[in-house]
Scaffold this motif. Sequence first.
Motif, PDB file in Angstrom:
ATOM      1  N   LEU A 266       0.830  -1.201   0.000  1.00  0.00           N
ATOM      2  CA  LEU A 266       0.000   0.000   0.000  1.00  0.00           C
ATOM      3  C   LEU A 266       0.866   1.253   0.000  1.00  0.00           C
ATOM      4  CD1 LEU A 266      -2.795   1.227   0.031  1.00  0.00           C
ATOM      5  CD2 LEU A 266      -2.824   1.009   2.529  1.00  0.00           C
ATOM      6  N   ALA A 267       2.002   1.208   0.714  1.00  0.00           N
ATOM      7  CA  ALA A 267       2.914   2.349   0.729  1.00  0.00           C
ATOM      8  C   ALA A 267       3.380   2.686  -0.680  1.00  0.00           C
ATOM      9  CB  ALA A 267       4.120   2.043   1.619  1.00  0.00           C
ATOM     10  N   THR A 268       3.779   1.669  -1.420  1.00  0.00           N
ATOM     11  CA  THR A 268       4.249   1.885  -2.786  1.00  0.00           C
ATOM     12  C   THR A 268       3.141   2.445  -3.665  1.00  0.00           C
ATOM     13  OG1 THR A 268       6.003   0.226  -2.692  1.00  0.00           O
ATOM     14  CG2 THR A 268       5.088   0.698  -4.863  1.00  0.00           C
ATOM     15  N   GLU A 269       1.940   1.915  -3.529  1.00  0.00           N
ATOM     16  CA  GLU A 269       0.856   2.376  -4.397  1.00  0.00           C
ATOM     17  C   GLU A 269       0.386   3.780  -4.041  1.00  0.00           C
ATOM     18  OE1 GLU A 269       0.047   0.934  -7.239  1.00  0.00           O
ATOM     19  OE2 GLU A 269       1.710  -0.336  -6.641  1.00  0.00           O
ATOM     20  N   GLU A 270       0.344   4.128  -2.760  1.00  0.00           N
ATOM     21  CA  GLU A 270      -0.028   5.494  -2.381  1.00  0.00           C
ATOM     22  C   GLU A 270       0.987   6.487  -2.956  1.00  0.00           C
ATOM     23  OE1 GLU A 270      -2.696   6.649  -0.956  1.00  0.00           O
ATOM     24  OE2 GLU A 270      -3.620   4.753  -0.382  1.00  0.00           O
ATOM     25  N   CYS A 271       2.257   6.128  -2.881  1.00  0.00           N
ATOM     26  CA  CYS A 271       3.298   7.019  -3.400  1.00  0.00           C
ATOM     27  C   CYS A 271       3.280   7.079  -4.922  1.00  0.00           C
ATOM     28  CB  CYS A 271       4.669   6.560  -2.902  1.00  0.00           C
ATOM     29  SG  CYS A 271       4.870   6.819  -1.128  1.00  0.00           S
ATOM     30  N   ARG A 272       2.943   5.969  -5.560  1.00  0.00           N
ATOM     31  CA  ARG A 272       2.813   5.972  -7.014  1.00  0.00           C
ATOM     32  C   ARG A 272       1.695   6.939  -7.432  1.00  0.00           C
ATOM     33  NH1 ARG A 272       4.440   1.783 -10.123  1.00  0.00           N
ATOM     34  NH2 ARG A 272       3.954   0.214  -8.535  1.00  0.00           N
TER      35      ARG A 272
ATOM     36  N   ARG B  78      -0.288  -6.739 -11.246  1.00  0.00           N
ATOM     37  CA  ARG B  78       0.601  -5.920 -12.077  1.00  0.00           C
ATOM     38  C   ARG B  78       1.497  -6.800 -12.944  1.00  0.00           C
ATOM     39  NH1 ARG B  78       1.310  -0.632 -11.334  1.00  0.00           N
ATOM     40  NH2 ARG B  78       2.994   0.361 -12.512  1.00  0.00           N
ATOM     41  N   VAL B  79       2.048  -7.855 -12.338  1.00  0.00           N
ATOM     42  CA  VAL B  79       2.879  -8.802 -13.089  1.00  0.00           C
ATOM     43  C   VAL B  79       2.071  -9.428 -14.214  1.00  0.00           C
ATOM     44  CG1 VAL B  79       4.034 -11.049 -12.941  1.00  0.00           C
ATOM     45  CG2 VAL B  79       4.476  -9.306 -11.209  1.00  0.00           C
ATOM     46  N   ASP B  80       0.865  -9.838 -13.912  1.00  0.00           N
ATOM     47  CA  ASP B  80      -0.002 -10.480 -14.909  1.00  0.00           C
ATOM     48  C   ASP B  80      -0.293  -9.523 -16.066  1.00  0.00           C
ATOM     49  OD1 ASP B  80      -1.718 -12.564 -15.905  1.00  0.00           O
ATOM     50  OD2 ASP B  80      -3.421 -11.417 -15.178  1.00  0.00           O
ATOM     51  N   LEU B  81      -0.607  -8.275 -15.759  1.00  0.00           N
ATOM     52  CA  LEU B  81      -0.940  -7.301 -16.800  1.00  0.00           C
ATOM     53  C   LEU B  81       0.278  -6.946 -17.647  1.00  0.00           C
ATOM     54  CD1 LEU B  81      -3.285  -4.991 -14.717  1.00  0.00           C
ATOM     55  CD2 LEU B  81      -3.966  -6.408 -16.664  1.00  0.00           C
ATOM     56  N   LEU B  82       1.437  -6.835 -17.012  1.00  0.00           N
ATOM     57  CA  LEU B  82       2.651  -6.550 -17.774  1.00  0.00           C
ATOM     58  C   LEU B  82       3.004  -7.713 -18.694  1.00  0.00           C
ATOM     59  CD1 LEU B  82       4.881  -4.833 -15.052  1.00  0.00           C
ATOM     60  CD2 LEU B  82       3.978  -3.767 -17.136  1.00  0.00           C
TER      61      LEU B  82
ATOM     62  N   TYR C 138       0.959  -9.977  -1.744  1.00  0.00           N
ATOM     63  CA  TYR C 138       1.007  -8.740  -2.535  1.00  0.00           C
ATOM     64  C   TYR C 138       0.115  -8.943  -3.765  1.00  0.00           C
ATOM     65  CZ  TYR C 138       4.975  -6.740   0.064  1.00  0.00           C
ATOM     66  OH  TYR C 138       5.786  -6.192   1.023  1.00  0.00           O
ATOM     67  N   THR C 139      -1.171  -9.018  -3.525  1.00  0.00           N
ATOM     68  CA  THR C 139      -2.085  -9.343  -4.626  1.00  0.00           C
ATOM     69  C   THR C 139      -2.092  -8.255  -5.701  1.00  0.00           C
ATOM     70  OG1 THR C 139      -3.908  -8.380  -3.342  1.00  0.00           O
ATOM     71  CG2 THR C 139      -3.579 -10.761  -3.182  1.00  0.00           C
ATOM     72  N   GLY C 140      -1.947  -7.010  -5.290  1.00  0.00           N
ATOM     73  CA  GLY C 140      -1.902  -5.921  -6.267  1.00  0.00           C
ATOM     74  C   GLY C 140      -0.704  -6.041  -7.183  1.00  0.00           C
TER      75      GLY C 140
ATOM     76  N   ALA D 218       7.982  -1.792  -1.568  1.00  0.00           N
ATOM     77  CA  ALA D 218       7.448  -3.079  -2.019  1.00  0.00           C
ATOM     78  C   ALA D 218       8.386  -3.748  -3.015  1.00  0.00           C
ATOM     79  CB  ALA D 218       6.068  -2.883  -2.640  1.00  0.00           C
ATOM     80  N   TYR D 219       8.976  -2.967  -3.900  1.00  0.00           N
ATOM     81  CA  TYR D 219       9.891  -3.539  -4.895  1.00  0.00           C
ATOM     82  C   TYR D 219      11.099  -4.186  -4.201  1.00  0.00           C
ATOM     83  CZ  TYR D 219       7.223  -1.275  -8.596  1.00  0.00           C
ATOM     84  OH  TYR D 219       6.209  -0.907  -9.460  1.00  0.00           O
ATOM     85  N   THR D 220      11.659  -3.492  -3.227  1.00  0.00           N
ATOM     86  CA  THR D 220      12.798  -4.061  -2.510  1.00  0.00           C
ATOM     87  C   THR D 220      12.382  -5.296  -1.729  1.00  0.00           C
ATOM     88  OG1 THR D 220      13.831  -1.875  -2.312  1.00  0.00           O
ATOM     89  CG2 THR D 220      14.584  -3.575  -0.800  1.00  0.00           C
ATOM     90  N   GLU D 221      11.213  -5.250  -1.085  1.00  0.00           N
ATOM     91  CA  GLU D 221      10.725  -6.380  -0.305  1.00  0.00           C
ATOM     92  C   GLU D 221      10.486  -7.606  -1.197  1.00  0.00           C
ATOM     93  OE1 GLU D 221       9.389  -8.311   3.237  1.00  0.00           O
ATOM     94  OE2 GLU D 221      10.619  -6.535   2.837  1.00  0.00           O
ATOM     95  N   LEU D 222      10.087  -7.370  -2.443  1.00  0.00           N
ATOM     96  CA  LEU D 222       9.858  -8.471  -3.385  1.00  0.00           C
ATOM     97  C   LEU D 222      11.135  -8.927  -4.085  1.00  0.00           C
ATOM     98  CD1 LEU D 222       6.505  -7.253  -4.975  1.00  0.00           C
ATOM     99  CD2 LEU D 222       6.811  -9.342  -3.618  1.00  0.00           C
TER     100      LEU D 222
END
Length: 256
Positions: A93-99, A217-221, A211-213, A134-138
Amino acid sequence: MASSDKHAVIGKFIEAVEKKDQAAAAEVLRTCFSDPGWGQEDLATLCYAVFDRRLDFLFLAPFSLFCERFPDSLLPVQALYGSVLTQTQNYQLATEECRFYLRKLKKTGLLERLAEFPLLGTGASFAFLAMTSAYTELGWRSYSLRILSMGLQPSIAISDREKEKLQREREIVANELNEETNRELDSKWEAFYKTGAYSTELYQLCLNKEYTGFAERVDLLETSMRFGQYPLFEKEVFLTVFHMESKDSPATKCLA
């Protein structure tokens, strides 16, 4: 309500939070957010006061309420919300709010005019930093490095103090890539971003971490790449996952 009275109410909220009086703090928030006399700047001031004191009780409530009430606001509350969310380890959520926040600055043309608006520059710097979480965590540290490097571009005017924070984080993330296990996972993410490889494995990784969101994103990309549409970071970084639904068509998702 006069400005002095609003400051007194904010002081009352801070006092309740510091005393860990949940009922009193919640009542102040209810009053503030239900009163039409409290405008966007007034409620932002309340959020700034909470953030500055690093209050650990009802810490998220004013930020989430503000973002719900003013989704198009350019004031940096949403970026500060993202920063707070990293402290509660809600990295997705942190990553998406900042995005979302950086997307708004980009769409309005303000991302390249931050020198004129120091308050927005502060918000942008917090957003660039928290967006990496989130990117770093993943395990996609190369993507985090891209975000940090974007925030350090000369065209994006943030203070020297904020630049130092981004530079320090960039050094930390770069050093983490020296570890073999980190480098192996990162290389899969990088291969995915170039060709769509490892999409199933990375999709499952996102689901395993709840990280369902990001899984969406992976699926759409991957779907876009199957149709020959390969992502350009400078554009893709600002795209969000939208869910669309109508009476005449089934629910669909897209990056836009």
